[in-house]
Structures are given as structure tokens and as C-alpha cells.
Design an enzyme around this catalytic site. Structure first.
Site, PDB file in Angstrom:
ATOM      1  N   SER A 196      16.681 -14.670 -37.795  1.00 20.17           N
ATOM      2  CA  SER A 196      16.159 -14.386 -36.456  1.00 20.17           C
ATOM      3  C   SER A 196      14.747 -13.810 -36.586  1.00 20.17           C
ATOM      4  O   SER A 196      14.103 -14.006 -37.623  1.00 20.17           O
ATOM      5  CB  SER A 196      17.098 -13.430 -35.721  1.00 20.17           C
ATOM      6  OG  SER A 196      16.762 -13.361 -34.360  1.00 20.17           O
ATOM      7  N   ASN A 197      14.266 -13.140 -35.564  1.00 16.39           N
ATOM      8  CA  ASN A 197      12.933 -12.529 -35.633  1.00 16.39           C
ATOM      9  C   ASN A 197      12.926 -11.247 -34.810  1.00 16.39           C
ATOM     10  O   ASN A 197      13.951 -10.852 -34.257  1.00 16.39           O
ATOM     11  CB  ASN A 197      11.871 -13.531 -35.166  1.00 16.39           C
ATOM     12  CG  ASN A 197      12.126 -13.973 -33.744  1.00 16.39           C
ATOM     13  OD1 ASN A 197      12.067 -13.180 -32.813  1.00 16.39           O
ATOM     14  ND2 ASN A 197      12.456 -15.251 -33.572  1.00 16.39           N
TER      15      ASN A 197
END
Ligand code: PMT
Length: 226
Positions: A26-27
Site C-alpha cells: 500500500s502507500n
């Protein structure tokens, strides 16, 4: 019944691309920018559909249509479904560019060896919307999260993805971009117009962006329905 309200379709937050039942890629997107845009559009008396990846935020007050998704593929499906009825689409989400080629149905075991993950590109949602544009398609607005050559890189995305506006976002500083409560941006149009917004609270920036887009929308509409 005649349609009176401008309809915004806004994306927010990160996406998660599963590796196995307990791990994902993810980020750092918190969703704050996208949620602030939804709040600003509601305050401007617009209809809003918010498609959001996993975030820890309360839905904006007055929001009637929140669509929660996890992965880039889910976000793509929901955005595609909502896009035909939208007037203005703003992609503030930080959609993962890559996902694991295969997802393990069991938790991957640690065995002391290197683990090599093979990744494949996700669909570029905005680029696909840009490529499919027809005469009266919605106004398309992207964000460009950049750490270097900010305006040049953002302009490249504006043109490659066939957008009307891009909002260039310097994400290299702690007080702007991902997770912060403040942000600074430069909004650029395909016709060369530039609006510069200095560092300010994300909610205030969102109001400025929404106001600018609503102002531009009537001109855009008359151009695209000619
Ligand atoms: O959520 P916050 O913590 O408040 O942070 C806000 C933000 C930094 C996430 C936001 O302001 C921002 O810049 N969002 C865009 C992040 C991003 O993915 O930028 P990009 O330059 O990689 O992508 C360009 C555009 O294409 C974006 O509008 C993005 O939504 C879209 N995109 C990207 C990849 C993909 N597979 N599909 C897309 O539609």
C-alpha cells in the site's frame, strides 16, 4: 426531472494489494485530501460520490454516497460504474501502480530465504477514463504526486492521461502531500492556465480547488456539448 446539482465523483485514500491473508502492498495516503474535497463539494451544494480506499476518517457530514473499496481493481470497477453520471471526476486517491501477480490463500511462511514478489501493473483508472472520452464526458481532474520536476512531470500526466486539469502536488516535504493536514498545489489546465495555491490547511485548499472547478465547469460544458 431536470438535473440541477453538479455531480462530483471523487476518489480518496490508498489502495491495498494483497500478498496473502495478512499482508499487502500500500502507500502512505491518509485520505485527508480526498475527504476534504468531498466535504468542500457538499458545502458548495453539489452531489458527491466518494470512492475511498481503506482510511481511518469519519465520512464527511452530509455525504450520502460513500463507496468503500480495498484494491485498485475494486476502485477501477466502482469509478467506471459511477463515471457516466458524473459531471466532474477528481482522482485524489493514491492508487497502487503494482499488485502481486498471485495472491497466496495461506499466510506465507518464513523460511530464512529471500522472498521474491512478482508484481504486475494495475489498471491506470484515470488514463482509461481519459482514453475513453467522448463528446460530453465528465471533466477529468487528476492529482500528480511528485518529488522532483513537479510541474514538468505533472504536465506529462495531464497530457498522457488526456485530462482537463491536473493538480501538481509536491509530496517531498513533511507539511504537504501524504498524511499532513496542510498542502500546497499548482492546478494546471490542458489549455495552459495555472492556479497556484500556497501552503494551507487541506480543507481550505479543497474549497479553493472545488470553487475553481465549479467556475470552470460551465465553460467546459458549453465546449463539450457543441
Ligand atoms: O491522502 P492524503 O494523505 O491526504 O494525501 C493526499 C495525496 C498526496 C495522496 C493527494 O494529494 C495526491 O497527490 N493524490 C494522487 C496520488 C497519486 O497516485 O499520484 P500519481 O501521480 O501516481 O497518479 C496520477 C493520477 O493518476 C492520480 O490522480 C491518481 O489517482 C491516478 N491513478 C494513478 C495510478 C492508477 N493505477 N490509477 C489512477 O487513476
Amino acid at each position: 426531472m431536470s438535473k440541477t446539482k453538479i455531480k462530483f465523483l471523487i476518489s480518496a485514500g490508498p489502495t491495498r494489494e494483497r500478498i496473502d491473508p495478512v499482508r499487502f502492498i500500500s502507500n502512505r495516503s491518509s485520505g485527508k485530501m480526498g475527504y476534504a474535497l468531498a466535504e468542500a463539494a457538499i458545502a458548495a451544494d453539489c452531489e458527491v460520490v466518494l470512492v475511498a480506499g481503506p482510511v481511518a476518517l469519519q465520512p464527511p457530514t452530509g455525504l450520502e454516497n460513500l463507496v468503500e473499496v480495498e484494491s485498485a481493481a475494486e476502485m477501477a470497477r466502482e469509478i467506471r460504474g459511477e463515471a457516466p453520471s458524473a459531471d466532474i471526476i477528481v482522482m485524489a486517491a493514491a492508487v497502487a501502480d503494482y499488485r502481486p501477480v498471485s495472491v497466496s490463500s495461506e499466510k506465507l511462511k518464513k523460511n530464512g530465504e529471500d522472498l521474491i514478489l512478482r508484481l504486475e501493473p494495475t489498471e491506470d483508472i484515470l488514463a482509461a477514463l481519459g482514453a475513453d472520452r467522448e463528446g460530453d464526458s465528465p471533466m477529468l481532474v487528476g492529482f500528480a504526486a511528485e518529488t522532483d520536476n513537479i510541474l514538468e512531470n505533472a504536465k506529462g500526466k495531464l497530457l498522457r492521461k488526456n485530462l482537463d486539469w491536473i493538480i501538481a502536488n509536491d509530496v517531498s516535504k513533511p507539511d504537504s502531500g501524504f498524511q499532513s493536514d496542510s498542502n500546497a498545489a499548482v492546478m494546471m489546465s490542458k489549455t495552459g492556465a495555472k492556479l497556484r495555491f500556497p501552503l494551507m490547511d487541506k480543507k481550505k485548499l479543497a474549497c479553493e480547488i472545488v470553487d475553481a472547478l465549479i467556475r470552470q465547469y460551465s465553460g467546459f460544458k458549453s465546449e463539450t456539448t457543441l
